[in-house]
Structure formats: structure tokens, C-alpha cells
Design an enzyme around this catalytic site. Structure first.
Site, mmCIF file in Angstrom:
data_model
loop_
_atom_site.group_PDB
_atom_site.id
_atom_site.type_symbol
_atom_site.label_atom_id
_atom_site.label_comp_id
_atom_site.label_asym_id
_atom_site.label_seq_id
_atom_site.Cartn_x
_atom_site.Cartn_y
_atom_site.Cartn_z
ATOM 1 N N GLY A 26 0.833 -1.206 0.000
ATOM 2 C CA GLY A 26 0.000 0.000 0.000
ATOM 3 C C GLY A 26 0.860 1.245 0.000
ATOM 4 N N ASN B 259 -5.968 0.536 2.057
ATOM 5 C CA ASN B 259 -7.116 1.322 2.491
ATOM 6 C C ASN B 259 -8.186 0.433 3.130
ATOM 7 O OD1 ASN B 259 -6.726 0.571 -0.196
ATOM 8 N ND2 ASN B 259 -8.471 1.759 -0.905
ATOM 9 N N PRO C 100 -11.784 1.445 3.734
ATOM 10 C CA PRO C 100 -12.905 2.390 3.726
ATOM 11 C C PRO C 100 -14.125 1.833 4.451
ATOM 12 C CG PRO C 100 -12.708 1.290 1.598
ATOM 13 C CD PRO C 100 -11.549 0.828 2.432
ATOM 14 N N LEU D 151 0.150 9.544 12.585
ATOM 15 C CA LEU D 151 0.520 10.771 11.859
ATOM 16 C C LEU D 151 -0.732 11.487 11.376
ATOM 17 C CD1 LEU D 151 0.089 10.464 8.513
ATOM 18 C CD2 LEU D 151 2.033 8.977 8.770
ATOM 19 N N LYS E 208 -6.020 3.119 18.883
ATOM 20 C CA LYS E 208 -6.051 3.939 17.667
ATOM 21 C C LYS E 208 -7.452 4.509 17.444
ATOM 22 C CE LYS E 208 -5.308 5.353 13.436
ATOM 23 N NZ LYS E 208 -4.422 6.344 12.946
ATOM 24 N N LEU E 209 -8.462 3.654 17.549
ATOM 25 C CA LEU E 209 -9.835 4.135 17.360
ATOM 26 C C LEU E 209 -10.181 5.158 18.438
ATOM 27 C CD1 LEU E 209 -11.938 0.924 16.505
ATOM 28 C CD2 LEU E 209 -10.753 2.480 14.985
ATOM 29 N N LEU F 288 -10.159 12.882 19.611
ATOM 30 C CA LEU F 288 -9.791 14.092 18.869
ATOM 31 C C LEU F 288 -11.008 14.661 18.136
ATOM 32 C CD1 LEU F 288 -6.336 12.912 17.490
ATOM 33 C CD2 LEU F 288 -6.727 14.735 19.159
ATOM 34 N N CYS G 280 -9.940 9.412 8.377
ATOM 35 C CA CYS G 280 -9.923 8.629 9.625
ATOM 36 C C CYS G 280 -11.066 8.879 10.601
ATOM 37 C CB CYS G 280 -8.612 8.874 10.360
ATOM 38 S SG CYS G 280 -7.257 7.959 9.629
HETATM 39 C C1 UDX Z 1 -6.113 12.289 12.189
HETATM 40 C C2 UDX Z 1 -5.358 12.159 13.524
HETATM 41 O O1 UDX Z 1 -4.985 13.466 13.974
HETATM 42 C C3 UDX Z 1 -4.132 11.271 13.344
HETATM 43 O O2 UDX Z 1 -3.497 11.068 14.583
HETATM 44 C C4 UDX Z 1 -4.572 9.928 12.762
HETATM 45 O O3 UDX Z 1 -3.443 9.114 12.505
HETATM 46 C C5 UDX Z 1 -5.340 10.127 11.471
HETATM 47 O O4 UDX Z 1 -6.447 11.007 11.692
HETATM 48 P P1 UDX Z 1 -5.788 13.719 9.967
HETATM 49 O O5 UDX Z 1 -7.175 13.277 9.652
HETATM 50 O O6 UDX Z 1 -4.726 13.549 8.947
HETATM 51 O O7 UDX Z 1 -5.264 12.973 11.273
HETATM 52 O O8 UDX Z 1 -5.810 15.288 10.332
HETATM 53 P P2 UDX Z 1 -6.226 16.127 11.633
HETATM 54 O O9 UDX Z 1 -5.210 17.173 11.817
HETATM 55 O O10 UDX Z 1 -6.526 15.282 12.789
HETATM 56 O O11 UDX Z 1 -7.548 16.863 11.152
HETATM 57 C C6 UDX Z 1 -8.776 16.180 10.910
HETATM 58 C C7 UDX Z 1 -9.885 17.165 10.581
HETATM 59 O O12 UDX Z 1 -10.243 17.938 11.721
HETATM 60 C C8 UDX Z 1 -9.517 18.180 9.496
HETATM 61 O O13 UDX Z 1 -10.611 18.351 8.626
HETATM 62 C C9 UDX Z 1 -9.241 19.442 10.276
HETATM 63 O O14 UDX Z 1 -9.437 20.604 9.526
HETATM 64 C C10 UDX Z 1 -10.253 19.325 11.403
HETATM 65 N N1 UDX Z 1 -9.896 20.090 12.609
HETATM 66 C C11 UDX Z 1 -8.748 19.810 13.293
HETATM 67 C C12 UDX Z 1 -10.762 21.086 13.076
HETATM 68 O O15 UDX Z 1 -11.824 21.340 12.473
HETATM 69 N N2 UDX Z 1 -10.424 21.774 14.218
HETATM 70 C C13 UDX Z 1 -9.299 21.524 14.925
HETATM 71 O O16 UDX Z 1 -9.071 22.183 15.953
HETATM 72 C C14 UDX Z 1 -8.429 20.505 14.443
HETATM 73 P P1 ADP Z 2 -4.170 5.314 3.372
HETATM 74 O O1 ADP Z 2 -4.611 6.718 3.642
HETATM 75 O O2 ADP Z 2 -4.686 4.343 4.407
HETATM 76 O O3 ADP Z 2 -2.710 5.188 3.141
HETATM 77 P P2 ADP Z 2 -4.632 5.112 0.492
HETATM 78 O O4 ADP Z 2 -5.926 4.872 -0.223
HETATM 79 O O5 ADP Z 2 -3.942 6.415 0.323
HETATM 80 O O6 ADP Z 2 -4.941 4.817 2.040
HETATM 81 O O7 ADP Z 2 -3.577 3.971 0.107
HETATM 82 C C1 ADP Z 2 -3.837 2.614 0.124
HETATM 83 C C2 ADP Z 2 -3.111 1.950 -1.057
HETATM 84 O O8 ADP Z 2 -3.221 0.532 -0.924
HETATM 85 C C3 ADP Z 2 -3.654 2.301 -2.443
HETATM 86 O O9 ADP Z 2 -2.637 2.861 -3.242
HETATM 87 C C4 ADP Z 2 -4.141 0.913 -3.012
HETATM 88 O O10 ADP Z 2 -3.910 0.788 -4.409
HETATM 89 C C5 ADP Z 2 -3.276 -0.055 -2.220
HETATM 90 N N1 ADP Z 2 -3.825 -1.417 -2.151
HETATM 91 C C6 ADP Z 2 -5.078 -1.799 -1.809
HETATM 92 N N2 ADP Z 2 -5.191 -3.148 -1.824
HETATM 93 C C7 ADP Z 2 -3.985 -3.648 -2.175
HETATM 94 C C8 ADP Z 2 -3.455 -4.981 -2.353
HETATM 95 N N3 ADP Z 2 -4.207 -6.070 -2.144
HETATM 96 N N4 ADP Z 2 -2.162 -5.100 -2.722
HETATM 97 C C9 ADP Z 2 -1.396 -4.002 -2.912
HETATM 98 N N5 ADP Z 2 -1.823 -2.735 -2.754
HETATM 99 C C10 ADP Z 2 -3.102 -2.547 -2.388
#
Ligand code: UDX
Ligand code: ADP
Length: 459
Positions: free
Chosen positions: A10, A92, A94, A164, A217-218, A224, A273
Site C-alpha cells: 500500500g 485502504n 474504507p 501521523l 487507535k480508534l 480528537l 480517519c
Molecule cells: C487524524 C489524527 O490526527 C491522526 O493522529 C490519525 O493518525 C489520522 O487522523 P488527519 O485526519 O490527517 O489525522 O488530520 P487532523 O489534523 O486530525 O484533522 C482532521 C480534521 O479535523 C480536518 O478536517 C481538520 O481541519 C479538522 N480540525 C482539526 C478542526 O476542524 N479543528 C481543529 O481544531 C483541528
Molecule cells: P491510506 O490513507 O490508508 O494510506 P490510500 O488509499 O492512500 O490509504 O492507500 C492505500 C493503497 O493501498 C492504495 O494505493 C491501493 O492501491 C493499495 N492497495 C489496496 N489493496 C492492495 C493490495 N491487495 N495489494 C497491494 N496494494 C493494495
């Protein structure tokens, strides 16, 4: 086990940056990222690093430094699995769009396919690391697939969730608050801990059982997201009283028990996420018949949907109850600044709502192109692709997108939006010129002095 070869399945927003940093910090380990998407792999291998498939500040430099030395991108999945002692699953996950758990549970088909792929081709012992966000007890499912291959190969399964945040991924990886490793085999845990120990202090590497790791993680994402829904709920109350949400956020954030981060009121959180993980949590709670727990967390999403809806309703009612045929300029389409990721971005839902009211939408985002905008709207299936194409136009220039617009809606907090010549924008807009600042990034007094009808969140 001594790790000399790592495979990551991935090449996405998680796998790409994480492996780039692991490769940078472990020059003696060969890190290979594989993906079924050949186009994506080709983009990762593009000589010009400005064409990498994902945008993250600082990432291109690390890829340039490590690629071809100990970081590789390829579609040769089987061969890479065979050669590696440690395999990360970063595909991914989803939310399901069909069948049981539709709209709630994570779709684990990609994870399962990976596990089956590993089981099929592995001829030596492997440590398999779950990196994708997964529901609790997924490691158990992976384990059962791997252990029923009938071959004499030992698999150790670890959960190593990624914390991250996009836009700051490289910094988050280089300097993590903690690294979490869940597993049964102490030996496998230590093998992975050693990879991180190249740059992360030992006291920040936590070892837990698999299920605690998966649930942490969840829970982290749920907490947050809950903070954002909490401050957004207060923002609506502020709009009906004389309170200012920024002042409230500052006042409560100075309480060290609450802390100042993640208290920015907004049009609602997006990203791949938060919603997915909370839905997962709700689904798991319901599956154990824990209704009160499920309802509690579901409210975080209900409030977030309400916030997005409220923003577009307010825009429509302010524009004299109709946006039909009016040009609404959207600044920003990504779900937050410094990323080209648009998954679950509030902009998509606000645009969709305005389009149902027959608005003409004009979009400018520094990192998101018109094709992506169309694809995001088409995915919702609210109207035909032809209609989306006719009603939604993308621009490459902030002054073009706002020209002759009835209103500007700020959807993403990109820094560059603050530096525009807002007088120039005002001069070429229809009057009265409205700004709906969904991120509270502009100075209200300055905007009002120019002549804008300016409204923001929670004031
Ligand atoms: C999140 C978690 O922070 C990270 O630890 C996890 O691994 C993946 O999910 P991410 O979704 O990349 O990360 O971004 P994040 O900075 O958390 O923002 C998420 C959303 O919340 C964005 O749309 C951001 O604009 C919004 N946000 C964030 C707010 O509306 N207000 C805030 O104060 C902070
Ligand atoms: P994330 O945000 O979790 O990294 P992305 O959708 O950006 O998710 O990336 C997931 C990647 O995993 C995609 O590029 C997709 O093509 C790849 N992928 C999904 N299933 C497989 C699989 N069976 N083997 C290899 N790659 C895969």
C-alpha cells in the site's frame, strides 16, 4: 529476528511517508513499497519529485534522498513479500458501501486480500504488521488466514497503528509522541521496536497486547474528533449569544487539563480517519449490544454533519434565501491545509448542498485539481456527471475564481488565503460581497473595513 528487508503493501498516505522515514532512519534496511496501482507506483518513481502522488511538506526531500538507495517502489508484490522478513499492511480500509454493516463497518476486503497474498507466497517466517486503521480483533482474522495456509511458515502478527496527521506527517513521524506496538510474541515486538529505536527514544515506544493497540487507535481518533464536535457545538451557541468561540477556546485551553490544541471551530472535520473510526467504534459497540456507548460516540458524527449543513444553510439564507444561478467561490477543497487529500472533506458536502439549490460553484485549491473535484462530487451520486461538470468549475488562480462571485466560502485553512489582496477581490465581486469564513482565518475588522459582509464560525 534481524530485519534487513521490509515490505510495505500500500503506497498511500500512510505507507508512503511512514516507509520513507523508516528508510531514512535505517540506511541498513532495504524498504520496498508495493502497490497494485501501477500508475501510483510510477508516480512515486517519477524523477521529478514534485510529481509524487501525495503532497506532504518535507516528503519529497526524503524520497529524493533515499529512493534507489534503500527505498524502492514496485508492483512486484509477490517477489517483495518473499524477500522480506517484515511486512506492513498499509492498504485502504474504507467504510463498507454494501451489505451488512453498510455505512458503518470497515471494509476489510483489501486487508484480507493482502493476508491471503502473504499466505500464498511466503516461504520463510514473517512478521506481519497491521498499519492500516482497523477494527478491534482484525489481527485475529489476519492470524487465522495466515495460520491456515498449510505451509510450515511461522507468522507473528503485530498491531502498530499510525498516528501521523496529514499535512504534518513527516514531522509527526520524525518526532512521534509515542509509537504503539501490540502483539503476542515478544521477539517480534522487539524486532519492530528496534526499527523505530533508530530515532525514537525507548520510553516513547509502548508495548501492549494486540487488542489494546487496535482499540487505542480508534479511541485516540474518537477523542480528537469529539473535541472538534464539542467546540463546534459551542460555536453554534456563541452565534446565538454575544460570546466569541475563539475567546472561549483560548480561555478553556489555558486549563492544563484541557489543553489548547484541537479547539479550532470549523465547518466540520473531514479526512479519511475520524468519521470512519468513530463509525467503526459505534458498529463494534452495537455488535456487543452496548447501545449507550454506541449512541454516545455516534453523536460526534451527528454534530459534525449538523455543522456542515448549518454552514451551507446559513450561506443560503444570508444570500436572500436563494443561491440559484449565483457564483459561489470556494477557496479550498482539501480536508485541511498542506495536503492534497480530499477524503470526507467538508467542502464536498457543502458544495453538494449548494448545487442542489442550483448554485454555480467555482473552486480553487492550491493542491487539488478540477478532475479530483469532479470525481468527489460524482462519487456522491446526487446528480449526473454532466450536471456536475456544468455547474462546477475549477480555477488555477484565486483572483479568477472570485471574479464576479456573489460570495466567497473559505473551506480550507491554507496559509496563502490570508495573504491575498482582499481589496482587489472585493472590487471584482458582485455587491454586496459576502465572505463565509469556515475556518476563521481572516481578520473580521479588516474585511468589514474593505466593505465585505463577513461572517465566520462561532461569532
Ligand atoms: C487524524 C489524527 O490526527 C491522526 O493522529 C490519525 O493518525 C489520522 O487522523 P488527519 O485526519 O490527517 O489525522 O488530520 P487532523 O489534523 O486530525 O484533522 C482532521 C480534521 O479535523 C480536518 O478536517 C481538520 O481541519 C479538522 N480540525 C482539526 C478542526 O476542524 N479543528 C481543529 O481544531 C483541528
Ligand atoms: P491510506 O490513507 O490508508 O494510506 P490510500 O488509499 O492512500 O490509504 O492507500 C492505500 C493503497 O493501498 C492504495 O494505493 C491501493 O492501491 C493499495 N492497495 C489496496 N489493496 C492492495 C493490495 N491487495 N495489494 C497491494 N496494494 C493494495
Amino acid at each position: 529476528m534481524k530485519i534487513t528487508n521490509i515490505c510495505c503493501i500500500g503506497a498511500g498516505y500512510v505507507g508512503g511517508p511512514t516507509m520513507a522515514v523508516i528508510a531514512k532512519k535505517n540506511p541498513n534496511i532495504k524498504v520496498t513499497i508495493v502497490d497494485i496501482n501501477a500508475e501510483r507506483i510510477a508516480a512515486w518513481n517519477d524523477e521529478d519529485v514534485s510529481n509524487l502522488p501525495i503532497y506532504e511538506p518535507g516528503l519529497a526531500e526524503i524520497v529524493e534522498e533515499t529512493r534507489g538507495k534503500n527505498l524502492f517502489f514496485t508492483t512486484e508484490i509477490d517477489k517483495t513479500i518473499k524477500e522480506s522478513e517484515m511486512i506492513f499492511i498499509s492498504v485502504n480500509t474504507p467504510t463498507k458501501t454494501y451489505g451488512k454493516g453498510k455505512g458503518m463497518a470497515a471494509d476489510l476486503k483489501y486487508v484480507e486480500l493482502c493476508a491471503r497474498n502473504i499466505a500464498e507466497v511466503a516461504t520463510t517466517d514473517k512478521i506481519v504488521v497491521e498499519k492500516s486503521t482497523l477494527p478491534v480483533r482484525t489481527a485475529q482474522a489476519i492470524k487465522s488466514i495466515l495460520h491456515n495456509t498449510g505451509k510450515d511458515v511461522k507468522f507473528s502478527i503485530l498491531s502498530n497503528p499510525e498516528f501521523l496527521a496529514e499535512g504534518t506527517a513527516v514531522q509527526d513521524l520524525l518526532n512521534p509522541d509515542r509509537v504503539l506496538i501490540g502483539g503476542e510474541s515478544e521477539e517480534a515486538i522487539e524486532s519492530l521496536a528496534n526499527v523505530y529505536a533508530s530515532w525514537v527514544p525507548q520510553d516513547r515506544i509502548l508495548r501492549t497486547n494486540v487488542w489494546s493497540s487496535e482499540l487505542s487507535k480508534l479511541t485516540a481518533n474518537a477523542f480528537l474528533a469529539q473535541r472538534i464536535s464539542s467546540i463546534n457545538a459551542i460555536s453554534e451557541l456563541c452565534e446565538h449569544t454575544e460570546a466569541d468561540v475563539n475567546e472561549v477556546a483560548k480561555a478553556i485551553g489555558m486549563d492544563s487539563r484541557i489543553g489548547p490544541k484541537f479547539l479550532n471551530a470549523s465547518i466540520g472535520f473531514g479526512g479519511s480517519c475520524f468519521q470512519k473510526d468513530i463509525l467503526n467504534l459505534v458498529y463494534i459497540a452495537r455488535s456487543y449490544n452496548l447501545q449507550a456507548v454506541a449512541d454516545y460516540w455516534e453523536q460526534v458524527i451527528i454534530l459534525n454533519d449538523h455543522q456542515k449543513r448549518r454552514f451551507s444553510d446559513n450561506l443560503i439564507s444570508t444570500l436572500y434565501n436563494t443561491v440559484s444561478g449565483k457564483k459561489i467561490a470556494m477557496l479550498g477543497w482539501a480536508f485541511k491545509k498542506d495536503t492534497n487529500d480530499t477524503r470526507e472533506s467538508a467542502a464536498i458536502y457543502v458544495a453538494d448542498h449548494l448545487l442542489s439549490e442550483q448554485a454555480n460553484i467555482a473552486v480553487y485549491d492550491p493542491k487539488v485539481n478540477g478532475e479530483k473535484v469532479q470525481a468527489d462530487l460524482n462519487y456522491l451520486n446526487t446528480r449526473s456527471e454532466a450536471e456536475n461538470k456544468e455547474l462546477v468549475k475549477s480555477y488555477n488562480d484565486p483572483y479568477e475564481v472570485t471574479k464576479d462571485a456573489h460570495a466567497v466560502a473559505i473551506m480550507t485553512e491554507w496559509d496563502e488565503f490570508k495573504t491575498y489582496d482582499w481589496q482587489k477581490i472585493y472590487d471584482q465581486m458582485k455587491k454586496p460581497a459576502f465572505i463565509f469564513d469556515g475556518r476563521n482565518i481572516l481578520d473580521p475588522i479588516e474585511m468589514k473595513n474593505i466593505g465585505f459582509e463577513y461572517s465566520s464560525i462561532g461569532k
